[in-house]
Design a protein around this motif. Structure first.
Motif, short mmCIF file in Angstrom:
data_model
loop_
_atom_site.label_atom_id
_atom_site.label_comp_id
_atom_site.label_asym_id
_atom_site.label_seq_id
_atom_site.Cartn_x
_atom_site.Cartn_y
_atom_site.Cartn_z
N TYR A 152 0.81 -1.22 0.00
CA TYR A 152 0.00 0.00 0.00
C TYR A 152 0.85 1.27 0.00
O TYR A 152 0.33 2.37 0.13
N ALA A 153 2.18 1.10 -0.11
CA ALA A 153 3.07 2.25 0.03
C ALA A 153 2.65 3.40 -0.87
O ALA A 153 2.53 4.55 -0.43
N ASP A 154 2.40 3.09 -2.13
CA ASP A 154 2.06 4.15 -3.07
C ASP A 154 0.75 4.83 -2.72
O ASP A 154 0.64 6.05 -2.77
N ARG A 155 -0.25 4.03 -2.36
CA ARG A 155 -1.54 4.63 -2.04
C ARG A 155 -1.48 5.43 -0.75
O ARG A 155 -2.16 6.44 -0.59
N LEU A 156 -0.67 4.95 0.19
CA LEU A 156 -0.52 5.70 1.45
C LEU A 156 0.15 7.04 1.18
O LEU A 156 -0.14 8.04 1.82
N PHE A 169 11.06 1.40 -1.75
CA PHE A 169 10.54 2.03 -0.55
C PHE A 169 11.39 1.68 0.66
O PHE A 169 11.93 0.59 0.75
N ARG A 170 11.48 2.63 1.54
CA ARG A 170 12.22 2.44 2.77
C ARG A 170 11.40 1.62 3.77
O ARG A 170 11.91 0.84 4.55
N MET A 171 10.08 1.85 3.72
CA MET A 171 9.18 1.19 4.66
C MET A 171 9.21 -0.32 4.49
O MET A 171 9.28 -0.82 3.37
N ARG A 172 9.20 -1.06 5.59
CA ARG A 172 9.12 -2.52 5.53
C ARG A 172 7.74 -2.94 5.99
O ARG A 172 7.00 -2.16 6.57
N MET A 181 6.57 13.64 7.67
CA MET A 181 7.05 12.53 8.47
C MET A 181 6.59 11.20 7.87
O MET A 181 7.34 10.24 7.84
N GLN A 182 5.33 11.18 7.42
CA GLN A 182 4.84 9.95 6.81
C GLN A 182 5.55 9.68 5.49
O GLN A 182 5.91 8.54 5.19
N ARG A 183 5.77 10.73 4.72
CA ARG A 183 6.48 10.55 3.45
C ARG A 183 7.88 9.99 3.70
O ARG A 183 8.32 9.08 3.01
N ASN A 184 8.57 10.56 4.68
CA ASN A 184 9.91 10.08 4.98
C ASN A 184 9.90 8.64 5.43
O ASN A 184 10.80 7.87 5.11
N TRP A 185 8.90 8.30 6.20
CA TRP A 185 8.81 6.94 6.71
C TRP A 185 8.59 5.96 5.56
O TRP A 185 9.21 4.90 5.50
N ILE A 186 7.71 6.33 4.65
CA ILE A 186 7.45 5.48 3.49
C ILE A 186 8.68 5.47 2.59
O ILE A 186 9.07 4.44 2.06
N GLY A 187 9.34 6.61 2.47
CA GLY A 187 10.64 6.71 1.82
C GLY A 187 10.69 6.17 0.40
O GLY A 187 11.43 5.26 0.09
#
Length: 920
Positions: free
Chosen positions: A254-258, A468-471, A274-280
């Motif tokens: 869901y990274a892209d949609r988030l 994406f940075r997010m796991r 902050m959310q953008r950075n987290w999703i990275g």
RNA sequence: GCCGAAGUGGCGGAAUGGUAGACGCGCUGGAUUCAAAAUCCUGUAUGGGCAACUGUGUGAGGGUUCGAGUCCCUCCUUCGGUACCA
């Protein structure tokens, strides 16, 4: 009759509670508005004055919207599962349910004291089986879904199964195949276990063997956002990496949609960022390098494919799976030694020594796909196994880390940027032209990136890639006090429980300690674990964020036993219009809530994709700590100004023992046995404490209980004062210095209605001056409430009451209108004065008054204006009287006059002494 | 390092690009009181002046503008977030 907040507030509290005045039901005749606070975790220490800040703001807004004719949903509940209750249980042996219930009762009474308009009939507790039944149910929906990348949405796993049975993987796109290729026939021949194993790679919640953040002290796994600098967020214990079989949520799908969804949200830029950075998200390319004397290839991810001609070496993560195969015999010992070194280092050590450069040569070489250059392959811990492909092409001229590594190990630093000196540091900017780069020579970097990718694609050595940075989010906790998984295992293969078996209730345990073998306390319950013949239960429980990821939906229909919330209810109450809470949930709760909402939307259970339309982050109220200074080696305490004459140790002392900065010496002596015989060195007969602004915490003795403030000044004063303290979103220290001013304001308001002993109001025509101040106030309060600038609203109320007092206004209509707009801020006194002044009808139903512009402006002219093709023009009265200002004003006037000839006038309002805005 | 937010009196803080410091606290002086509490009134950025008045002022320096606390650039400081993320 004196203003007596205590008795008034008790009275209205009872009346509103008994009549269920704040009960809310679906009412299709009214527009809805949903105001929500982040529900609290009911800790044992209760609320301090920092907690209600956001609650007061949301309460004001809820009452304001209600007065404006909206049907307002404003519920409250408790995020009752969690670690502290369990830790307390380990220490005391008390069941967490018991302590949680006690804590909730305390929270509730503290909240009630402040006079909130919650609909308590909708209260939620995440630890209530009637609630977590649906947490488990939603988990099963997630489990039974997969993400279709072609349609960009989650779909039932049954649809995938059908596809597998009918056509194997042949109708699936590459991205949807997850590496599987088989015809339908093969699928039917798979064993049940094999089928389940395959489906597990698709499910949105899945079991996987993975490196997790393991906290030995807490005996559990933690999510990435629960780990800060290698230490657990809660307790600050060391966290290590450990391979375990765990549940995960496939949030990366869901990274892209988030990311995209953020665009339409009315959140602060900081929060979105902050959310953008987290999703990275990083856009780049995956490049395939072949290895000399080997069949294998190494894929690397890079955002700078244009710099490939500057790649002078390659670095793999020490855990990279190819290492065993490609390392040469001569280097084998050294590589293994390095791997061992890395393994023994904890996450914390790695982070602490970020700047030290370590690494080791593998002896192997790769070939640059574009020019065939031999590139030595190294390993280093600065390349992370968990990000990208766990391998990089190192371009020392373009990346500072690669540069430092090259310098340390004497590797070449090829110059590839025109006119850039890379002898001292790398050049990471994305502007300029390339040199020494074959077909990219002289090309601007952004263009070169595209050309390089095109070329790599053409020779089949690479492709465009988004990383994406997010796991994926870890979803298992080896704990007791959480939702049990509705899952059983047969021969190690997981199967979901049937919906009819929900809720799967938490069994009673004897000990809350971890079982010791990496499993939670539930694993020790043989009866429960093996209750179902031939199967074993899941022993871990869900993490704290499970229940809070969907609670806002439950409020819409909290007592429904058929479903988590009826479609009718969620359609009506819909998204949370205003959500208020702290920034600490920026990437945890707020991200998971968005994920769950999107999944439920995809599966058709709700009709919106984003849970929280507008988010406001209230600032933290920090504590104002007090210190006494003990002369070293004695039981003597020296006052602040004199402390430098002695060797002293500062000691935190309870703020409750101080009046301002002055210490109540007797109270201090009685505070602790050890201070019973304390002696003091005073200044001017007083002991003055030192002070410091710190986070409010029981440990620092700087917490202030709202109950005490309410007891002393009343809830209305408390509410107004918290708002008056400063802008809602700003952090500020708690300080009672100014509370007297707010208290005086309410007393003054009271005296407007009750000047002597009896009430004295007139029904005559209000004076013009009174109407002017009233309408000015209505406008200011309405506009500032709308933009949640509550501190300026309070100021305006003070101005209003001061002016009405000065003109001795006792007009009933004017004063009652004032009560209506003051109501959201100070509900009790407003209700009381409404009643004693003979207000008509139910006070809570009073309509928010509109301001009349005729009382706001003393001059009106009728002109419409547009100059220079713009629809809006500003004309200024010459506030400045210098020649240039006068000239500009005259010029503008001239243009207005010119424009007027031949146009139809519209109304325009002029404020003398100020400027005018003229809008078409 | 990177990303955000913010720097205004003694203090908390106000100011759609238009009289900086609203409102509150504190402090001044006064009224009321036998006295206190409470209440009310006065003054309160700063330099000069008895005064009318006047000079200077929103972290520092530049810029845009008739006009900048507000917009732009550079720098400093503080607070949040985040980091070998390729």
């Amino acid at each position: 009759m004196e203003y007596n907040p205590q008795s008034i507030e008790k009275k209205w509290n009872r009346i509103w509670r008994d009549s269920k005045a704040f009960r809310t039901d679906i009412d299709l005749s009214k527009p809805k508005y949903y105001v929500l606070d982040m529900f609290p975790y009911p800790s044992g220490t209760g609320l301090h004055v920092g907690h209600p800040l956001g609650y007061i703001a949301s309460d004001i807004f809820a009452r304001y919207k209600r007065a404006q004719g909206f049907n307002v949903l404003h519920p409250m509940g408790f995020d009752a599962f969690g670690l502290p209750a369990e830790q307390y249980a380990i220490e005391t042996g008390q069941h967490p349910a018991t302590t949680t219930a006690t804590n909730i009762a305390k929270f509730r009474s503290q909240l009630d004291n402040i006079g909130f308009c919650y609909d308590w009939d909708r209260e939620i507790r995440t630890s209530d089986p009637a609630y977590y039944k649906w947490t488990q149910w939603i988990f099963l929906q997630i489990y039974n879904s997969w993400y279709d990348h072609d349609l960009g949405k989650a779909r039932p796993i049954s649809e995938l199964l059908e596809m597998f049975e009918n056509s194997g993987t042949q109708n699936l796109s590459e991205q949807n195949r997850r590496g599987y290729i088989f015809p339908p026939l093969t699928w039917s021949e798979y064993l049940v276990e094999e089928k389940e194993k395959c489906l597990m790679d698709f499910r949105l919640s899945y079991l996987a063997e993975a490196e997790v953040n393991w906290c030995e002290a807490l005996g559990t796994v933690l999510a990435n956002d629960e780990v800060i600098n290698g230490l657990s967020e809660r307790g600050g214990h060391p966290v290590i990496k450990k391979r375990m079989r765990q549940w995960f949520l496939r949030i990366t799908d869901y990274a892209d949609r988030l990311l995209e969804g953020l665009q339409q949200l009315d959140w602060s830029d900081a929060m979105k960022e902050m959310q953008r950075n987290w999703i990275g998200k990083s856009v780049g390319a995956e490049v395939k390098f072949s290895i000399v004397d080997s069949e294998d290839t190494i894929d690397v991810f890079t955002t700078r494919p244009d710099t490939i001609f500057g790649a002078s070496f390659m670095v793999l993560a020490p855990e990279h799976e190819l290492l065993a195969k490609i390392t040469t015999a001569e280097q084998k010992a050294e590589v293994e030694k390095y791997q061992e070194f890395v393994q023994t280092r904890s996450e914390r050590e790695r982070l602490a020594e970020v700047k030290s450069i370590t690494g080791c040569f593998t002896g192997a070489y790769a070939l640059n796909p574009l020019n065939g250059a031999r590139i030595p392959i190294w390993i280093s811990e600065y390349v992370l196994a968990g990000y990208g492909t766990g391998a990089i092409m190192a371009v020392p001229a373009g990346d500072q880390r690669d540069f430092l590594f090259a310098r340390k190990f004497n590797l070449p630093v090829p110059a590839i940027f025109e006119g850039v000196d890379v002898s001292e540091e790398a050049y990471a900017a994305k502007s300029g032209k390339l040199i020494n780069s074959d077909f990219l020579n002289g090309v601007e970097i952004p263009k070169a990136i595209e050309m390089a990718v095109d070329k790599l694609v053409a020779i089949e050595a690479g492709k465009k890639k988004i990383q994406f940075r997010m796991r994926d989010a870890g979803f298992s906790r080896q704990r007791y006090w959480g939702e049990p998984f509705p899952i059983i295992y047969k021969n190690g293969t997981p199967y979901p429980l049937s919906e009819n078996d929900l809720p799967l209730e938490l069994p009673v345990v004897d000990s809350y300690n971890p079982s010791g073998d990496g499993e939670g306390p539930l694993a020790t319950l043989d009866n429960w674990m093996n209750e179902i013949a031939g199967a074993k239960r899941e022993s871990s429980t869900m993490p704290g964020y499970a229940g809070s990821s969907w609670y806002f939906l439950r409020y819409a229909d909290p007592n429904n036993s058929e479903t988590f919330a009826s479609k009718q209810a969620t359609d009506y109450w819909n998204q949370v219009d205003l959500y208020i809470g702290g920034t600490e949930h920026a990437v945890g709760h707020l991200l998971y809530s968005r994920l769950w909402t999107k999944i439920l939307y995809d599966l058709g259970y709700i009709s919106f994709q984003e849970p929280f339309k507008k988010l406001v982050n209230q600032g933290m109220i920090t504590g104002n700590s007090r210190f006494v200074y003990r002369v070293n080696g004695t039981n003597e305490f020296v006052s602040f100004a004199l402390k430098d004459k002695y060797e002293t140790t500062p000691i935190h002392v309870d703020v409750a023992l101080c009046e301002g900065l002055e210490l109540d010496i007797n109270a201090f002596k009685a505070w602790r046995a050890e201070y019973h015989d304390a002696t003091f060195i005073l200044e001017e007969g007083k002991y003055v404490c030192g002070s410091q602004v710190e986070k409010m915490s029981k440990r620092l003795f700087n917490t202030v209980n709202p109950d005490d403030v309410v007891q002393k000044y009343g809830a209305d004063t408390f509410r107004l004062y918290e708002m008056f303290l400063g802008p809602l979103e700003q952090s500020k220290p708690w300080d009672t210095q100014g509370i007297e001013g707010v208290s005086r304001f309410l007393k003054k308001l009271w005296r407007l209605f009750v000047p002597q002993v009896t009430i004295d109001l007139s029904d005559g025509e209000p004076e013009l001056a009174a109407m002017q101040i009233l309408h000015k106030t209505i406008r200011k309060v309405t506009e500032d409430t709308e933009r949640m600038s509550f501190n300026t609203v309070v100021s305006q109320f003070m101005i209003c009451v001061n002016e009405l007092s000065a003109m001795k206004c006792n007009n009933r209509q004017v004063l009652q209108d004032l009560l209506v707009i003051l109501g959201p801020f100070a509900p009790n006194i407003s209700a009381e004065l409404w009643e004693i002044s003979g207000g008509k009808g139910d006070y809570l139903a009073a309509k928010w008054p509109a301001w009349d512009e005729k009382y706001l402006f003393s001059a009106e002219i009728s002109i419409p204006v547009a100059i220079n093709g713009k629809t809006r023009v500003q004309l200024s009265f010459p506030a400045q009287t210098d020649a240039k200002s006068m000239e500009t004003t005259a010029l503008a006037n001239e243009q207005v006059q010119k424009w007027l000839e031949g146009n139809t006038p519209k109304k325009v309002i002029v404020v003398p002494g100020r400027m005018i805005n003229i809008v078409l």
